[in-house]
Design a protein around this motif. Structure first.
Motif, short mmCIF file in Angstrom:
data_model
loop_
_atom_site.label_atom_id
_atom_site.label_comp_id
_atom_site.label_asym_id
_atom_site.label_seq_id
_atom_site.Cartn_x
_atom_site.Cartn_y
_atom_site.Cartn_z
N SER A 57 12.83 0.64 16.30
CA SER A 57 12.38 1.60 15.29
C SER A 57 11.83 0.90 14.05
CB SER A 57 13.53 2.53 14.89
OG SER A 57 14.54 1.80 14.25
N MET A 58 10.90 1.56 13.38
CA MET A 58 10.34 1.03 12.13
C MET A 58 11.20 1.50 10.97
SD MET A 58 7.72 -0.77 12.92
CE MET A 58 6.94 -0.96 11.34
N TRP A 59 11.45 0.60 10.02
CA TRP A 59 12.17 0.94 8.81
C TRP A 59 11.17 1.05 7.68
CZ3 TRP A 59 16.94 -2.79 8.33
CH2 TRP A 59 17.72 -2.70 9.47
N ARG A 60 11.32 2.05 6.85
CA ARG A 60 10.45 2.17 5.68
C ARG A 60 10.76 1.07 4.67
NH1 ARG A 60 8.88 7.38 2.13
NH2 ARG A 60 7.88 6.20 0.48
N ASP A 61 12.05 0.79 4.46
CA ASP A 61 12.51 -0.24 3.52
C ASP A 61 13.74 -0.92 4.12
OD1 ASP A 61 10.79 0.23 1.17
OD2 ASP A 61 11.80 2.17 1.13
N LEU A 62 14.04 -2.13 3.64
CA LEU A 62 15.26 -2.80 4.07
C LEU A 62 16.48 -1.97 3.69
CD1 LEU A 62 16.87 -5.24 5.16
CD2 LEU A 62 16.77 -6.18 2.84
#
Length: 68
Positions: A57-62
């Motif tokens: 999955s892609m994370w918007r931010d850490l």
């Protein structure tokens, strides 16, 4: 699902902390302290964190939410 980085003896004041942008695989994550270029005459060391996401999955931010 959370990350906290502390200096020994300073547990109440994390260098970095918060709720991660997604899940990780803790058994595959690691950290190390390494030398960095000096700042003037001062020796510098860095903390390197390697996090392995659980899934693609892609994370918007850490950090979804940082602790203050």
């Amino acid at each position: 699902s959370t990350l906290n980085v502390h200096v020994a003896g300073q547990e109440e004041s994390p260098l970095l902390g918060g709720e991660l942008g997604g899940r990780i695989q803790p058994s595959k994550c690691s950290w190390r302290v390494k030398s960095a270029p000096p700042v003037g005459t001062i020796s510098v060391e860095e903390i390197e964190l390697r996090l392995v996401k659980d899934g693609a999955s892609m994370w918007r931010d850490l950090l979804k939410k940082a602790y203050s």
